[in-house]
Write an enzyme that holds these catalytic residues in place. Structure first.
Site, short mmCIF file in Angstrom:
data_model
loop_
_atom_site.label_atom_id
_atom_site.label_comp_id
_atom_site.label_asym_id
_atom_site.label_seq_id
_atom_site.Cartn_x
_atom_site.Cartn_y
_atom_site.Cartn_z
N HIS A 310 -64.78 -37.09 -50.45
CA HIS A 310 -64.02 -36.94 -51.50
C HIS A 310 -64.99 -37.01 -52.78
O HIS A 310 -66.13 -37.43 -52.55
CB HIS A 310 -63.17 -37.88 -51.70
N ASP A 367 -55.90 -36.91 -46.65
CA ASP A 367 -55.48 -35.46 -45.88
C ASP A 367 -55.83 -35.75 -44.43
O ASP A 367 -55.33 -35.21 -43.57
CB ASP A 367 -56.01 -34.35 -46.27
C1 SDX Z 1 -57.84 -33.81 -51.79
O1 SDX Z 1 -59.86 -34.62 -56.41
C2 SDX Z 1 -58.83 -35.13 -55.80
O2 SDX Z 1 -58.70 -36.37 -56.05
C3 SDX Z 1 -58.51 -34.50 -54.58
C4 SDX Z 1 -57.21 -35.41 -53.70
C5 SDX Z 1 -56.20 -35.45 -54.53
O3 SDX Z 1 -55.54 -36.63 -54.19
O4 SDX Z 1 -55.78 -34.58 -55.57
O5 SDX Z 1 -57.79 -36.62 -53.37
C6 SDX Z 1 -56.86 -34.49 -52.54
O6 SDX Z 1 -58.26 -32.72 -51.98
C7 SDX Z 1 -58.84 -34.50 -50.99
C8 SDX Z 1 -59.91 -33.44 -50.38
C9 SDX Z 1 -59.35 -32.87 -49.15
N1 SDX Z 1 -60.39 -31.95 -48.72
C10 SDX Z 1 -61.10 -31.96 -47.54
O7 SDX Z 1 -60.81 -32.76 -46.79
C11 SDX Z 1 -61.91 -30.77 -47.24
C12 SDX Z 1 -63.19 -31.44 -46.63
N2 SDX Z 1 -63.88 -32.19 -47.61
C13 SDX Z 1 -64.78 -31.29 -48.44
O8 SDX Z 1 -65.08 -30.02 -48.33
C14 SDX Z 1 -65.34 -32.35 -49.69
O9 SDX Z 1 -65.72 -33.47 -49.26
C15 SDX Z 1 -64.70 -32.16 -50.82
C16 SDX Z 1 -64.47 -30.94 -51.40
C17 SDX Z 1 -63.58 -32.96 -50.73
C18 SDX Z 1 -65.62 -32.83 -52.01
O10 SDX Z 1 -66.59 -32.04 -52.33
P1 SDX Z 1 -67.75 -32.12 -53.45
O11 SDX Z 1 -67.34 -33.77 -53.98
O12 SDX Z 1 -67.80 -31.11 -54.22
O13 SDX Z 1 -68.92 -32.56 -52.35
P2 SDX Z 1 -69.69 -31.40 -51.57
O14 SDX Z 1 -69.05 -30.19 -51.09
O15 SDX Z 1 -70.95 -30.95 -52.62
O16 SDX Z 1 -70.37 -32.11 -50.45
C19 SDX Z 1 -71.57 -33.18 -50.64
C20 SDX Z 1 -72.30 -32.85 -49.46
C21 SDX Z 1 -72.83 -31.56 -49.09
O17 SDX Z 1 -73.93 -31.66 -48.12
P3 SDX Z 1 -75.22 -31.46 -49.09
O18 SDX Z 1 -75.14 -29.88 -49.65
O19 SDX Z 1 -75.38 -32.46 -50.07
O20 SDX Z 1 -76.20 -31.43 -47.83
O21 SDX Z 1 -71.60 -33.55 -48.36
C22 SDX Z 1 -71.29 -32.26 -47.22
C23 SDX Z 1 -71.53 -31.31 -47.94
O22 SDX Z 1 -71.81 -30.23 -47.10
N3 SDX Z 1 -69.88 -32.71 -47.09
C24 SDX Z 1 -69.41 -32.49 -45.72
C25 SDX Z 1 -68.05 -32.93 -46.04
N4 SDX Z 1 -67.71 -32.93 -47.08
C26 SDX Z 1 -68.97 -32.86 -48.07
N5 SDX Z 1 -69.97 -32.49 -44.57
C27 SDX Z 1 -69.08 -32.09 -43.53
N6 SDX Z 1 -67.86 -32.45 -43.55
C28 SDX Z 1 -67.33 -32.61 -44.47
N7 SDX Z 1 -66.05 -32.91 -44.82
#
Ligand code: SDX
Length: 431
Positions: A310, A367
């Protein structure tokens, strides 16, 4: 007013700093460009507050979520969805009289114009209900042209808000009926919001439909848990579109489209599809779980553990904790034994004990379990994000209303141009 000093190319500039009611601090850089010629660059706005707001507070480090100061745990346990919608939109919990008026206002606006039924007939059966919901929500403005003016007097705005909350539920249910080729079921004024939604989705004209109060209560809780979440992608989209003085219907329709993405609200559908793949690939065995966890850690795989991570929560998402408990209770009540829930729990355990997820502070978000709960309630996978949208609607409306009332300017960010410098036109012979 405290300030922050910045030294820019030998010149010291002072910027006011703002402290919010929960002691979060911000640097007011409204004069940055005028004073220094600099703008800020912040991909994804990870470090940028785009507004002041009194609606929702969340603390990602401590896993705190409050709507207008009320903890989400208390609202999920004690309130109804429309009560929470009123709280978010109007700022206070309604009195009995206010809630009765608001509820009957929604109840008496659930019918959509009969002409809109024909719109459904135009969609192919496999049309994703999020696309239908977004377009039909915008289409509502065709039937209420007066709503195109966001600066209407308060009473007219309130009417538009009631119509939006009431009719999107009908549109959502009818988009489901269209996808399964069943006749639509008209809303029943005798039912409350959640019961009516389930009735319109699952009742058939051929037989009586029995309302399951446990499912109604679980849906009520899910809608409340999704109702707002400060400046998430879809809520800020609603603000951006509304800032051009497009109508509330247009702004919400844009919010629905932003929510559709699998990195945002579409994640609840992506989680169940991911769990199904893991089930088909060998289920909850330790070896299979470890194989998939390794895949989620490997950037090359292009696959993420959906429902984890998140932008703000670097601790447990309080909503995930509540939903996980509700999923256990509802599956137990309904006597549903879903192997995907076992896989979800094994995956969660493995991830929470794996340094990759621990170091990156990746925890289950809203989610992760919500899709399994919707599934247990008989809601089909491609309707999960629609349910999220219906829950988030009061949050979108509250943010739009706050933005309009604050008379905020049109959103128009700057950029850093990195393209070609000036060059002259080259006639085609010379290219
Ligand atoms: C919602 O914003 C809100 O409040 C949203 C929400 C709401 O109520 O409105 O809470 C609802 O959208 C919840 C999120 C649902 N999405 C997912 O579950 C999809 C999987 N999660 C991600 O793609 C990610 O965690 C996000 C999009 C939720 C957050 O992304 P960020 O903050 O931009 O972080 P990032 O993508 O830059 O990740 C940081 C690191 C990365 O690795 P590095 O490049 O630092 O090595 O963490 C890794 C990412 O690759 N990473 C994951 C991961 N989530 C982040 N690796 C594996 N699995 C994951 N789920």
């Amino acid at each position: 007013m405290s300030t922050v000093k910045m030294n820019v190319e030998g010149k010291t500039i002072e910027f006011p700093s703002i402290t919010g009611s929960e002691s979060k601090k911000a640097l007011d850089i409204s004069n940055l460009r005028a004073e220094t010629g600099y703008v800020t660059l912040d991909y994804g706005l990870k470090n940028t507050a785009v507004t002041k707001s009194s609606i929702t507070f969340l603390n990602g480090e401590e896993g705190i979520l409050r709507y207008r100061g009320y903890p989400i745990e208390q609202l999920a346990e004690k309130a109804s969805f429309l009560e929470v919608a009123y709280l978010l939109i109007y700022g206070e919990l309604p009195t009995l009289d206010e809630l009765d008026k608001f509820t009957s206002g929604v109840t008496n606006h659930t019918l959509i114009h009969e002409n809109m039924k024909k719109f459904f007939e135009g969609y192919p059966q496999h049309a994703h209900p999020m696309g239908v919901l977004a377009s039909m929500t915008c289409a509502l403005s065709s039937f209420y042209p007066e709503s195109l003016d966001p600066n209407q007097e308060e009473k007219a705005i309130d009417q538009t808000i009631l119509r939006l909350i009431a009719k999107t539920a009908t549109i959502a249910a009818w988009s489901y009926k269209n996808s399964v080729g069943h006749p639509v079921m008209y809303p029943q004024n005798r039912l409350d919001y959640s019961a009516n939604l389930l009735y319109m989705m699952f009742a058939k004209p051929t037989e009586p439909y029995e309302i399951n109060n446990k499912v109604v209560s679980a849906l009520n809780k899910l809608l409340i848990l999704h109702a707002d979440h400060e400046q998430n992608c879809s809520t800020y989209t609603t603000r951006v579109v509304g800032s051009s003085q497009a109508s509330l219907y247009a702004a919400v329709s844009a919010g629905i489209m932003a929510l559709w993405g699998p990195l945002h609200g579409g994640a609840n559908q992506a989680v169940v599809e991911m769990l199904q793949k893991i089930y088909d690939d060998g289920g909850a065995s330790k070896e299979n779980i470890n194989k998939w966890i390794a895949r989620f850690k490997d950037k090359e795989s292009g696959q993420r553990l959906m429902g984890f991570g998140h932008r703000v929560y670097k601790n447990f998402d309080p909503r995930a904790t509540i939903i996980k408990k509700a999923a256990d209770e509802v599956l137990d009540d309904l006597n549903v034994d879903d192997p995907l829930l076992d896989i979800a729990k094994e995956l969660e355990f493995a991830a929470l004990n794996d340094s990759y997820f621990i170091d990156k502070k990746l925890y289950p978000n809203v989610d992760y379990y919500s899709g399994l709960l919707y599934r247990a309630m008989g809601i089909p996978t491609d309707m999960f994000t629609v349910m999220f949208a219906l829950g988030r609607l009061p949050g979108w409306i509250a943010n739009w209303k706050e933005m309009v009332e604050d008379k905020q300017p049109i959103t128009r960010p700057r950029q850093i141009y990195i393209g070609e410098n000036k060059r002259d036109y080259m006639p085609i012979e010379g290219r």
